[in-house]
Design a protein around this motif. Structure first.
Motif, PDB file in Angstrom:
ATOM      1  N   SER A 182       0.834  -1.216   0.000  1.00 10.64           N
ATOM      2  CA  SER A 182       0.000   0.000   0.000  1.00 10.64           C
ATOM      3  C   SER A 182       0.858   1.251   0.000  1.00 10.64           C
ATOM      4  O   SER A 182       0.606   2.199  -0.763  1.00 10.64           O
ATOM      5  CB  SER A 182      -0.901   0.028   1.241  1.00 10.64           C
ATOM      6  N   CYS A 196       1.096   4.049  -2.915  1.00 11.86           N
ATOM      7  CA  CYS A 196       0.772   5.461  -2.648  1.00 11.86           C
ATOM      8  C   CYS A 196       1.943   6.366  -3.000  1.00 11.86           C
ATOM      9  O   CYS A 196       1.762   7.397  -3.663  1.00 11.86           O
ATOM     10  CB  CYS A 196       0.410   5.650  -1.167  1.00 11.86           C
ATOM     11  N   GLY A 236       2.320   6.643  -6.602  1.00 10.66           N
ATOM     12  CA  GLY A 236       1.229   7.467  -7.116  1.00 10.66           C
ATOM     13  C   GLY A 236       1.534   8.951  -6.981  1.00 10.66           C
ATOM     14  O   GLY A 236       1.336   9.726  -7.919  1.00 10.66           O
TER      15      GLY A 236
END
Lengths: 244, 244
Positions: free
Chosen positions: B88, B92, B95
């Motif tokens: 995760s 992130c 991103g």
């Protein structure tokens, strides 16, 4: 577990690396021979001799240094015969590449104003570090894996460092070439009004992209086979964690 | 066989990568904030707004895109906790890095004459390919490893490609940054007579070397632990051939 399909087999990779290498060689020769006036130092009194040195620099660094050292990296993957033969060819090719690199840097000292005056740009700093690393790698490789001056356990410890630093130096050489291409083109565009969309700009940009692509294929071919062999062990332990 | 000493342990590598990263962040901010006039487009009528966009480009690409994606690569190596948490945070961070990269490219369209006119240099071509590859990697990573849209065997096959292409894209981003630094400096030196040995030239050259060093530490830290685990198997079979 069928892991041989994870990476493409070696032959297509070697083929792609050679196609890229030939394209890069063609582009650098086309650039150097077709756009000769771009390499002339207008303020100098010996244009003919200067032109030869100036044209020799990209040709020696790209074909002699980068393409040849890429082929030397791939030797362990394609040359049939004993390990000793592979090591000898690897050592010889890297030796010729190193000589080309040193000669290629030397040509710059002939055109401009001496040695120290040349080391002002990021391209020159990166190039100096790259050739120094390459020379150290060659010497350590010669002393350890060919001349066998060290005991076996030391050679075993040095091997992964030799592989990693070799691939890192190769990638650094490609990055240095990219900066050189851009330095030359920016200079031509701002100083001599060479159009940003001219044939010369397109040839140099394509040469830069070809080099970036070539380095990807060479490094993938260099790490791929070992990766495949170890894949089954790796994937078995990792797949439950990473891909789950 | 004691192979843990072949590569340095992970902690010093992570420490060195962070020291390099902080130095790079400091240098790019120092360059952008101290030598503001270098970023001004003299022919434009809105210097203040242009200045913000021009300064934002290197800051976003170096700190937002390269440093952040480097940290995202290292997350699998240092973050404690479950694999799900690591995935995760990795997703992130990548991103945010991708958003910074896209925003960083967008700033260039505001200063100069539109989108197409900007894509003339090797730097812009490499940058476009790099951000496109990065975007595709993020999307495939999201669909396969986080969203888990594919079956397990497909995910297992994609994983080594995801790792190789991720590290290649990261190295390409660093090479693209090097070309950008050299393009800017060559332009300043030829167009505005910025001295080749000025403080600004030294800062930009040091920034370029810092980036090259950082990429080496990040990639070594990324491949090192797996390499160590597999080392005993690899070395046992290879040592008799390669190092003998």
């Amino acid at each position: 577990m069928a892991t041989a399909t994870v990476f493409p087999s070696l032959l297509p990779l070697l083929f792609l690396a050679r196609v890229c290498g030939l394209s890069v060689a063609f582009l650098v020769l086309f650039w150097a021979l077709t756009f000769k006036s771009s390499f002339l130092n207008t303020s100098n009194s010996l244009p003919q001799q200067d032109l030869i040195y100036a044209v020799l620099h990209p040709v020696l660094m790209v074909i002699g240094f980068i393409l040849l050292s890429g082929e030397a990296i791939l030797v362990h993957r394609w040359l049939p015969g004993s390990r000793g033969l592979k090591k000898s060819v690897h050592l010889c090719l890297q030796g010729v590449a190193l000589a080309s690199g040193i000669f290629g840097i030397w040509t710059k000292f002939q055109v401009n104003d001496g040695i120290v005056a040349n080391f002002y740009s990021l391209h020159s700093w990166m190039g100096l570090i790259c050739v120094s690393l390459f020379g150290a790698q060659w010497l350590i490789g010669f002393l350890n894996f060919w001349h066998r001056g060290e005991i076996r356990t030391v050679r075993i410890k040095i091997l992964p460092w030799h592989v990693f630093l070799g691939l890192y130096t190769y990638a650094l050489a490609v990055a240095t070439a990219e900066t050189g291409l851009l330095e030359k083109l920016t200079f031509l565009q701002t100083q001599r009004n060479v159009s940003k969309h001219s044939t010369e700009s397109m040839v140099v940009n394509s040469l830069g992209l070809g080099l970036a692509l070539l380095s990807g294929f060479v490094i993938l071919a260099a790490v791929s086979p070992k990766y495949q062999i170890l894949q089954s062990k790796l994937l078995y332990s990792d797949s439950r964690c990473l891909a789950s």
